[in-house]
Design a protein around this motif. Structure first.
Motif, PDB file in Angstrom:
ATOM      1  N   GLN B  33       0.839  -1.188   0.000  1.00 52.34           N
ATOM      2  CA  GLN B  33       0.000   0.000   0.000  1.00 52.34           C
ATOM      3  C   GLN B  33       0.881   1.248   0.000  1.00 52.34           C
ATOM      4  O   GLN B  33       1.968   1.254   0.583  1.00 52.34           O
ATOM      5  N   PHE B  35       0.566   5.299   1.145  1.00 52.38           N
ATOM      6  CA  PHE B  35      -0.212   6.230   1.962  1.00 52.38           C
ATOM      7  C   PHE B  35       0.390   7.628   1.827  1.00 52.38           C
ATOM      8  O   PHE B  35       1.595   7.799   1.632  1.00 52.38           O
ATOM      9  N   GLN B  37       0.555  11.001   4.271  1.00 49.22           N
ATOM     10  CA  GLN B  37       0.248  11.552   5.583  1.00 49.22           C
ATOM     11  C   GLN B  37       0.087  13.054   5.447  1.00 49.22           C
ATOM     12  O   GLN B  37       1.028  13.753   5.048  1.00 49.22           O
ATOM     13  N   TRP B  40      -1.998  17.156   9.210  1.00 46.58           N
ATOM     14  CA  TRP B  40      -2.654  16.912  10.496  1.00 46.58           C
ATOM     15  C   TRP B  40      -2.309  15.524  11.042  1.00 46.58           C
ATOM     16  O   TRP B  40      -2.758  15.157  12.112  1.00 46.58           O
ATOM     17  N   GLY B  41      -1.544  14.758  10.281  1.00 45.02           N
ATOM     18  CA  GLY B  41      -1.062  13.470  10.766  1.00 45.02           C
ATOM     19  C   GLY B  41      -1.850  12.262  10.300  1.00 45.02           C
ATOM     20  O   GLY B  41      -1.449  11.132  10.577  1.00 45.02           O
ATOM     21  N   GLN B  42      -2.962  12.471   9.615  1.00 45.92           N
ATOM     22  CA  GLN B  42      -3.749  11.338   9.184  1.00 45.92           C
ATOM     23  C   GLN B  42      -3.135  10.657   7.977  1.00 45.92           C
ATOM     24  O   GLN B  42      -2.650  11.324   7.059  1.00 45.92           O
ATOM     25  N   LEU B  43      -3.146   9.327   7.985  1.00 45.23           N
ATOM     26  CA  LEU B  43      -2.642   8.538   6.855  1.00 45.23           C
ATOM     27  C   LEU B  43      -3.797   8.237   5.910  1.00 45.23           C
ATOM     28  O   LEU B  43      -4.765   7.575   6.274  1.00 45.23           O
ATOM     29  N   ASN B  45      -5.185   6.564   2.440  1.00 42.38           N
ATOM     30  CA  ASN B  45      -4.880   5.491   1.494  1.00 42.38           C
ATOM     31  C   ASN B  45      -4.809   6.030   0.069  1.00 42.38           C
ATOM     32  O   ASN B  45      -5.754   6.672  -0.397  1.00 42.38           O
ATOM     33  N   PHE B  86       4.268   7.146   2.487  1.00 42.83           N
ATOM     34  CA  PHE B  86       4.743   5.872   3.038  1.00 42.83           C
ATOM     35  C   PHE B  86       4.353   4.722   2.138  1.00 42.83           C
ATOM     36  O   PHE B  86       3.241   4.685   1.590  1.00 42.83           O
TER      37      PHE B  86
END
Lengths: 116, 111
Positions: B33, B35, B37, B40-43, B45, B86
């Protein structure tokens, strides 16, 4: 739309306090995970759970415990918070990869914890 | 365990430029996968791509599982593309959906 929800985006706690981080998913996923993310160290797995009441240690379980009483909810517990547990905590979930795409991992918004 | 290496570690672009991010892994995988980020830190998809090629708007990804690498292409980059990218893989034989993450590529897009 898939949804993983973490209870708090930002928390500030004092050393020695007991801290609960809650995570709920609405996708009927079997597997749930808690990661922490620190600058220069990437994402590290703390604990995961593959079924209700089942748990496995990840790479850095020391100082943490978890609870999974219901399939949709996975809690991370810091029994006695310490300053070195100041971090970003990320919850994630995934189904069992039997059919295509069911192994896809989904993350919540993250919880930024500061321990003073 | 499996090793995941991402390159480059940092990338700075002007808006409108194209870029390629690479992910190398050391063993056979049955999940990969990408990603993003956000600030705000949210990963978020981007792609679930254990093999083959997928496209989503200005982004596309290719995984060559036999050669153990994946590429993420960003075309006509925008400032909103900034953040950390990532790559994460699941090693064949790993149970319960556990993924191993690379260290990430930090992308900065200037206006």
């Amino acid at each position: 739309d898939v949804k993983v929800t973490q209870s708090s985006r930002y928390l500030v706690k004092r050393t020695g306090e007991k801290v609960f981080l809650e995570c709920v998913q609405d996708m009927d996923h079997e597997n749930m995970f808690w990661y922490r993310q620190d600058p220069g160290l990437g994402l590290r797995l703390i604990y995961f759970s593959y079924d209700v009441k089942m748990k496995e240690k990840g790479d850095i379980p020391e100082g943490y415990s978890v609870s999974r009483e219901k399939k949709e909810r996975f809690s991370l517990i810091l029994e006695s918070a310490s300053t070195n547990q100041t971090s970003m905590y990320l919850c994630a979930s995934t189904g069992t990869a039997i059919t295509p795409n069911t192994g896809e991992l989904f993350f919540g918004e993250g919880s930024r914890l500061t321990v003073l | 365990g499996i090793q995941v290496e991402q390159s480059p570690p940092d990338l700075i672009l002007q808006e409108g430029a194209n870029s390629t991010l690479r992910c190398n892994f050391s063993d056979s995988v049955n999940n990969l996968q990408w990603f993003h980020q956000n600030p705000w830190g949210q990963l978020i998809n981007l792609f679930y791509i254990p093999s083959g090629t997928k496209q989503n708007g200005r982004l596309s990804a290719t995984t060559v599982a036999t050669e153990r690498y994946s590429l993420l292409y960003i075309s006509s980059s925008q400032t909103t593309d900034s953040g950390v990218y990532f790559c994460a893989v699941r090693q064949l034989g790993t149970s319960y959906g556990k993924l191993t993450f690379g260290q990430g590529t930090i992308l900065t897009v200037h206006p």
